[in-house]
Scaffold this motif. Structure first.
Motif, PDB file in Angstrom:
ATOM      1  N   ASP A  76       0.792  -1.216   0.000  1.00  0.00           N
ATOM      2  CA  ASP A  76       0.000   0.000   0.000  1.00  0.00           C
ATOM      3  C   ASP A  76       0.833   1.279   0.000  1.00  0.00           C
ATOM      4  O   ASP A  76       0.301   2.361   0.244  1.00  0.00           O
ATOM      5  N   ALA A  77       2.130   1.197  -0.252  1.00  0.00           N
ATOM      6  CA  ALA A  77       2.964   2.398  -0.218  1.00  0.00           C
ATOM      7  C   ALA A  77       4.230   2.201  -1.027  1.00  0.00           C
ATOM      8  O   ALA A  77       4.778   1.095  -1.091  1.00  0.00           O
ATOM      9  N   ILE A  78       4.695   3.284  -1.652  1.00  0.00           N
ATOM     10  CA  ILE A  78       5.966   3.310  -2.365  1.00  0.00           C
ATOM     11  C   ILE A  78       6.704   4.571  -1.941  1.00  0.00           C
ATOM     12  O   ILE A  78       6.166   5.674  -2.043  1.00  0.00           O
ATOM     13  N   GLY A  79       7.927   4.412  -1.443  1.00  0.00           N
ATOM     14  CA  GLY A  79       8.711   5.556  -1.007  1.00  0.00           C
ATOM     15  C   GLY A  79       9.856   5.854  -1.947  1.00  0.00           C
ATOM     16  O   GLY A  79      10.606   4.946  -2.334  1.00  0.00           O
ATOM     17  N   PHE A  80      10.002   7.120  -2.329  1.00  0.00           N
ATOM     18  CA  PHE A  80      11.083   7.579  -3.208  1.00  0.00           C
ATOM     19  C   PHE A  80      12.098   8.329  -2.350  1.00  0.00           C
ATOM     20  O   PHE A  80      11.798   9.385  -1.804  1.00  0.00           O
ATOM     21  N   GLY A  81      13.310   7.782  -2.228  1.00  0.00           N
ATOM     22  CA  GLY A  81      14.337   8.423  -1.427  1.00  0.00           C
ATOM     23  C   GLY A  81      14.855   9.692  -2.072  1.00  0.00           C
ATOM     24  O   GLY A  81      15.229   9.698  -3.245  1.00  0.00           O
ATOM     25  N   ARG A  82      14.880  10.769  -1.270  1.00  0.00           N
ATOM     26  CA  ARG A  82      15.341  12.074  -1.739  1.00  0.00           C
ATOM     27  C   ARG A  82      16.490  12.613  -0.889  1.00  0.00           C
ATOM     28  O   ARG A  82      16.772  13.803  -0.903  1.00  0.00           O
ATOM     29  N   GLY A  83      17.139  11.731  -0.135  1.00  0.00           N
ATOM     30  CA  GLY A  83      18.238  12.182   0.704  1.00  0.00           C
ATOM     31  C   GLY A  83      17.765  12.519   2.102  1.00  0.00           C
ATOM     32  O   GLY A  83      17.472  11.641   2.908  1.00  0.00           O
ATOM     33  N   GLU A  84      17.654  13.813   2.396  1.00  0.00           N
ATOM     34  CA  GLU A  84      17.276  14.248   3.740  1.00  0.00           C
ATOM     35  C   GLU A  84      15.813  13.966   4.063  1.00  0.00           C
ATOM     36  O   GLU A  84      15.408  14.072   5.215  1.00  0.00           O
ATOM     37  N   HIS A  85      15.028  13.627   3.054  1.00  0.00           N
ATOM     38  CA  HIS A  85      13.635  13.284   3.281  1.00  0.00           C
ATOM     39  C   HIS A  85      13.194  12.310   2.185  1.00  0.00           C
ATOM     40  O   HIS A  85      13.981  11.914   1.339  1.00  0.00           O
ATOM     41  N   SER A  86      11.939  11.937   2.206  1.00  0.00           N
ATOM     42  CA  SER A  86      11.417  10.995   1.211  1.00  0.00           C
ATOM     43  C   SER A  86      10.012  11.410   0.816  1.00  0.00           C
ATOM     44  O   SER A  86       9.321  12.130   1.541  1.00  0.00           O
ATOM     45  N   LEU A  87       9.607  10.957  -0.348  1.00  0.00           N
ATOM     46  CA  LEU A  87       8.252  11.187  -0.843  1.00  0.00           C
ATOM     47  C   LEU A  87       7.592   9.836  -1.021  1.00  0.00           C
ATOM     48  O   LEU A  87       8.111   8.972  -1.728  1.00  0.00           O
ATOM     49  N   TRP A  88       6.449   9.673  -0.354  1.00  0.00           N
ATOM     50  CA  TRP A  88       5.738   8.393  -0.395  1.00  0.00           C
ATOM     51  C   TRP A  88       4.432   8.520  -1.154  1.00  0.00           C
ATOM     52  O   TRP A  88       3.740   9.543  -1.065  1.00  0.00           O
ATOM     53  N   LEU A  89       4.108   7.491  -1.912  1.00  0.00           N
ATOM     54  CA  LEU A  89       2.792   7.330  -2.501  1.00  0.00           C
ATOM     55  C   LEU A  89       2.084   6.269  -1.670  1.00  0.00           C
ATOM     56  O   LEU A  89       2.600   5.159  -1.505  1.00  0.00           O
ATOM     57  N   SER A  90       0.930   6.615  -1.142  1.00  0.00           N
ATOM     58  CA  SER A  90       0.252   5.700  -0.218  1.00  0.00           C
ATOM     59  C   SER A  90      -1.244   5.696  -0.482  1.00  0.00           C
ATOM     60  O   SER A  90      -1.817   6.688  -0.932  1.00  0.00           O
ATOM     61  N   ARG A  91      -1.865   4.574  -0.204  1.00  0.00           N
ATOM     62  CA  ARG A  91      -3.319   4.483  -0.290  1.00  0.00           C
ATOM     63  C   ARG A  91      -3.983   4.923   1.001  1.00  0.00           C
ATOM     64  O   ARG A  91      -5.206   4.985   1.082  1.00  0.00           O
ATOM     65  N   ASP A  92      -3.203   5.217   2.014  1.00  0.00           N
ATOM     66  CA  ASP A  92      -3.723   5.719   3.286  1.00  0.00           C
ATOM     67  C   ASP A  92      -3.484   7.210   3.367  1.00  0.00           C
ATOM     68  O   ASP A  92      -2.389   7.687   3.067  1.00  0.00           O
ATOM     69  N   SER A  93      -4.500   7.956   3.787  1.00  0.00           N
ATOM     70  CA  SER A  93      -4.343   9.394   3.962  1.00  0.00           C
ATOM     71  C   SER A  93      -3.857   9.671   5.378  1.00  0.00           C
ATOM     72  O   SER A  93      -3.878   8.818   6.248  1.00  0.00           O
ATOM     73  N   ALA A  94      -3.390  10.880   5.595  1.00  0.00           N
ATOM     74  CA  ALA A  94      -2.909  11.290   6.911  1.00  0.00           C
ATOM     75  C   ALA A  94      -3.251  12.755   7.109  1.00  0.00           C
ATOM     76  O   ALA A  94      -3.557  13.466   6.151  1.00  0.00           O
ATOM     77  N   PRO A  95      -3.232  13.244   8.350  1.00  0.00           N
ATOM     78  CA  PRO A  95      -3.530  14.661   8.586  1.00  0.00           C
ATOM     79  C   PRO A  95      -2.631  15.560   7.753  1.00  0.00           C
ATOM     80  O   PRO A  95      -1.440  15.283   7.595  1.00  0.00           O
ATOM     81  N   GLY A  96      -3.204  16.612   7.206  1.00  0.00           N
ATOM     82  CA  GLY A  96      -2.448  17.500   6.334  1.00  0.00           C
ATOM     83  C   GLY A  96      -1.395  18.297   7.077  1.00  0.00           C
ATOM     84  O   GLY A  96      -1.451  18.479   8.286  1.00  0.00           O
ATOM     85  N   SER A  97      -0.391  18.764   6.363  1.00  0.00           N
ATOM     86  CA  SER A  97       0.647  19.611   6.928  1.00  0.00           C
ATOM     87  C   SER A  97       1.174  20.498   5.820  1.00  0.00           C
ATOM     88  O   SER A  97       0.700  20.453   4.688  1.00  0.00           O
ATOM     89  N   ASN A  98       2.182  21.308   6.141  1.00  0.00           N
ATOM     90  CA  ASN A  98       2.768  22.184   5.125  1.00  0.00           C
ATOM     91  C   ASN A  98       4.008  21.571   4.508  1.00  0.00           C
ATOM     92  O   ASN A  98       4.836  22.274   3.929  1.00  0.00           O
ATOM     93  N   ASP A  99       4.166  20.239   4.590  1.00  0.00           N
ATOM     94  CA  ASP A  99       5.366  19.598   4.075  1.00  0.00           C
ATOM     95  C   ASP A  99       5.473  19.678   2.557  1.00  0.00           C
ATOM     96  O   ASP A  99       6.562  19.518   2.000  1.00  0.00           O
TER      97      ASP A  99
END
Length: 262
Positions: free
Chosen positions: A119-142
């Motif tokens: 249910d998730a795929i994470g793309f490594g970007r070094g200091e952080h990562s970007l995930w594609l997920s079928r689960d939502s989460a509380p919003g933020s300014n990320d």
């Protein structure tokens, strides 16, 4: 296991490429060398038109189970799928626009690596990562933090509108998204000519502006070829990634921070 994440805004435009000939198809169509893409990793890649213009820009990931995942940076996945299917012919490959995914910002993950599960795929970007997920989460300014990092690192996104950018204008060589030794692919002759003979003067540029800028719009009326790719509010105005003439002076109220290599 997926790390702690926070939802970020923006639609996910993603294509799954599967089948016995998935990698062969991607190698023949895309400008990057897919032979160098290892399972569990992602690379910059692009799809060029016959005249060399960038029709699609992507993070192309090998999920390690025979599937490729193209996370588009701009554009529409459904439309791109329809265009790519015209070149499948008798190849054993399936192209499918992926829907129902959310963008999530995650913790540090090595640049170019992939973490994938059901249910998730994470793309490594070094200091952080970007995930594609079928689960939502509380919003933020990320989302703003991710976009600002892209702007400062020279990671372009195709803007809205009907624009044609050649590979040097988006820094495809700088990103490793174009190969000159892999063999034929759409637009290869034009890309190679620009690489070996030069002559294209538009370059990817990080700027600071005293006023707000809109993606897809010219930087100024005096420079109609200078197109804003992305822009974010910042103290005193905004920071933006633009395509700009390499020898052009900055218009009033704009500071050139960095010009990226072609």
């Amino acid at each position: 296991m997926q790390p702690e994440t926070h939802a970020v805004s923006g639609s996910v435009q993603c294509i799954e490429i599967s089948g016995a000939d998935a990698r062969t198809f991607a190698q023949a169509q895309f400008s990057g060398d897919v032979r160098t893409l290892q399972p569990g990793h992602w690379q910059w890649n692009a799809w060029l038109g016959a005249k060399g213009s960038v029709r699609a820009l992507m993070h192309l990931a090998d999920l390690g189970d025979g599937r490729l995942c193209a996370l588009l940076r701009g554009g529409d996945a459904q439309s791109l799928c329809a265009e790519l299917r015209r070149y499948v012919f008798r190849s054993k490959v399936q192209l499918q626009a992926v829907s129902g995914w959310h963008r999530l910002a995650g913790a540090e993950l090595a640049l170019g690596t992939i973490r994938s599960g059901l249910d998730a795929i994470g793309f490594g970007r070094g200091e952080h990562s970007l995930w594609l997920s079928r689960d939502s989460a509380p919003g933020s300014n990320d989302e703003q933090a991710l976009r600002l990092a892209d702007i400062r690192n020279g990671w372009p996104t195709l803007p809205p509108g009907d624009h044609e950018f050649l590979p040097p204008a988006l820094g495809l060589e700088h990103l490793g998204a174009v190969s000159f030794g892999k063999g034929c692919y759409p637009g290869q002759e034009i890309a190679a000519r620009l690489h070996y003979r030069g002559g294209h003067k538009l370059r990817l540029t990080h700027i600071r502006s005293g006023s707000q800028l809109a993606p897809g719009r010219p930087l100024s009326p005096e420079q109609p070829r200078a197109i804003v790719l992305d822009a974010l509010p910042a103290p005193g105005g905004c920071e933006a990634l633009v395509v700009l003439e390499e020898a052009a002076e900055a218009p009033p109220g704009i500071e050139i921070v960095r010009r990226f290599e072609a």
